[in-house]
Motif scaffolding. Structure first.
Motif, mmCIF file in Angstrom:
data_model
loop_
_atom_site.group_PDB
_atom_site.id
_atom_site.type_symbol
_atom_site.label_atom_id
_atom_site.label_comp_id
_atom_site.label_asym_id
_atom_site.label_seq_id
_atom_site.Cartn_x
_atom_site.Cartn_y
_atom_site.Cartn_z
ATOM 1 N N GLN A 42 -5.418 13.168 -2.295
ATOM 2 C CA GLN A 42 -4.855 13.532 -0.918
ATOM 3 C C GLN A 42 -5.580 12.609 -0.146
ATOM 4 O O GLN A 42 -4.648 11.780 0.808
ATOM 5 N N PHE A 43 -6.815 12.203 -0.026
ATOM 6 C CA PHE A 43 -7.313 11.132 1.065
ATOM 7 C C PHE A 43 -6.777 9.927 0.911
ATOM 8 O O PHE A 43 -6.146 9.319 1.960
ATOM 9 N N CYS A 44 -6.462 9.437 -0.235
ATOM 10 C CA CYS A 44 -5.637 8.120 -0.236
ATOM 11 C C CYS A 44 -4.317 7.987 0.027
ATOM 12 O O CYS A 44 -3.780 7.082 0.737
ATOM 13 N N LEU A 45 -3.535 9.340 -0.433
ATOM 14 C CA LEU A 45 -2.205 9.331 0.013
ATOM 15 C C LEU A 45 -1.999 9.432 1.411
ATOM 16 O O LEU A 45 -0.920 8.778 1.778
ATOM 17 N N GLU A 46 -2.828 10.124 2.199
ATOM 18 C CA GLU A 46 -2.645 10.039 3.310
ATOM 19 C C GLU A 46 -2.777 8.956 4.303
ATOM 20 O O GLU A 46 -1.975 8.440 5.037
#
Length: 450
Positions: A42-46
């Motif tokens: 999720q961090f990379c997607l954000e």
């Protein structure tokens, strides 16, 4: 010998097949060919989604539950606190852009597109509310009722979406119609600023139940029968506005009687005697008054006394008889705005009676020309701010002399095109700082000169 070589080759192939296959790395992306976007944390997607336009962000959020989680923070970072306009009036002319923001350019008709985010496409409207309705704090829903049944159905569908997804997040809301509120069971408990532009659809007393914590209530056009449904008690109501000329009926009196905590009141009307009776009974505690006088003002010595008013805005539309005076008096007026008064003498008489004014807004250049004589400064010894809400372009050559006689001011604001910036800076002569907001120029005294 040949059979031995064949057996060795077969065994090697079997051994290779029994080992797990390694994914081949794509040299251009650095990712394995078998990697899916849902494998990314999720961090990379954000960090990826923060670079998307709002339209692309909506499409991603609406495509997959896992990806939707990654769009939440990018929406907050880029659009938190932005005002959202849902426009179904058809007044914004044809545009291929589904979402109009202040960063991607203006609409073909920018007059009706004054919010941070404007959505005119029906599918995108549903996407926006469904995906990010819980993060929208300021929403305006414009709707023009047409004869087509599907258009009327769309209104109720959009209202049901707003009710389902935005009840917790909205703090400020504006609706063109009052239809559908009766069916809302769960209140919009966080809305403090509410505008309803047309009250035709209101059929029962429900506003105080649906919007229990409203602090500012702005009511638009309505008919006499509708007012009976407005006489409700709002526990937190401090600001009440009627944006159209309203009949001063018993229902209006009831609204003021039930909401005694009012601090600000705006109204347009044409019956001085009735408003005087209402004011003296129910408006003695208000601190801000905005009056639009429509009709013929009686030439009499009678005036309305409101001792606690600090801010007063007065607009008089003449019909047949010019106004003889401004029929209001106060104890300690601090801000005064006036529009459409026929003579400067009426204006000067009023400010001479209210020498405590600190901020003045007007539209007559004749008043500005008097500043050079010192008359305005002598009449208003506490005056610090002037707003002239007309263009100064025709009198730009007089600006240096005008500023030289306004050393008692803290700020001076007026309308002027960008082509006049150099002349304005030259007139400032280092004694004023120039700030521009679109076509409004505000000159502020430098600290050394204050």
């Amino acid at each position: 010998m040949a059979d031995a070589k064949y057996d060795l080759k077969r065994k090697c192939m079997e051994t290779e097949d029994s080992q797990p296959k390694k994914r081949r790395t794509d040299e251009t992306t650095g990712l394995n060919n078998g990697t899916k976007i849902t494998d990314v944390n999720q961090f990379c997607l954000e960090q990826i989604f923060i670079h998307l336009s709002l339209e692309d962000l909506l499409n991603v959020a609406d495509s997959n539950a896992y990806l939707k989680l990654g769009t939440g923070m990018p929406f907050v970072w880029n659009y938190a606190g932005k005002s959202v306009l849902i426009d179904q009036t058809g007044l914004i002319y044809y545009t291929k852009t589904k979402i109009i923001t202040k960063t991607n350019g203006s609409a073909p008709n920018p007059l009706f597109c004054d919010k941070d985010i404007t959505i005119v496409d029906l599918k995108t409207i549903f996407q926006m509310i469904r995906c990010f309705g819980g993060m929208i704090t300021e929403l305006e829903f414009r709707y023009y009722k047409r004869s087509k049944n599907n258009q009327f159905t769309n209104y109720h569908r959009i209202m049901s979406y707003i009710y389902e997804f935005c009840t917790e997040s909205l703090k400020k809301a504006s609706f063109d119609e009052a239809l559908g509120f009766e069916g809302f069971k769960i209140p919009f408990k966080n809305i403090e600023d509410l505008t309803i532009k047309h009250l035709f659809g209101l059929k029962e007393k429900c506003l105080s139940r649906v919007f229990p914590n409203v602090n500012r209530l702005n009511l638009g056009f309505c008919i006499d029968d509708t007012f009976s449904f407005l006489s409700e008690y709002f526990t937190n109501l401090q600001h009440l506005e009627f944006n159209w000329n309203v009949p001063l009926s018993d229902s209006v009196t009831d609204i003021l009687r039930l909401n005694s905590n009012l601090r600000s009141f705006k109204i347009g009307m044409d019956d001085f005697d009735v408003f005087k009776r209402i004011s003296e009974r129910y408006l003695q505690s208000i601190e801000s008054l905005d009056v639009e006088w429509i009709g013929v003002q009686k030439a009499s010595d009678s005036s309305i006394y409101l001792p606690n008013v600090k801010k007063f805005k007065y607009c008089y539309y003449e019909r047949d008889v010019p106004a003889s005076k401004i029929p209001f008096s106060f104890n300690h007026l601090e801000e005064f705005e006036i529009k459409y008064v026929s003579t400067v003498e009426i204006f000067l008489t009023f400010i001479n009676e209210n020498r405590t004014i600190e901020k003045l807004t007007f539209d007559r250049y004749a008043v500005l020309s008097m500043i050079g004589t010192g008359q305005l400064q002598n009449m208003l010894p506490y005056l610090k701010d002037i707003i002239y809400f007309r263009s100064i372009s025709d009198n730009i050559d007089e600006l240096p002399l005008l500023l030289s006689h306004m050393e008692f001011l803290r700020s001076f604001a007026f309308f002027a095109g960008r082509t006049l910036d150099e002349q304005i800076r030259a007139a400032c002569d280092g004694k004023w700082r120039m700030n521009r907001n679109n076509n409004i120029v505000t000159l502020e005294r430098t600290e050394a000169m204050v």
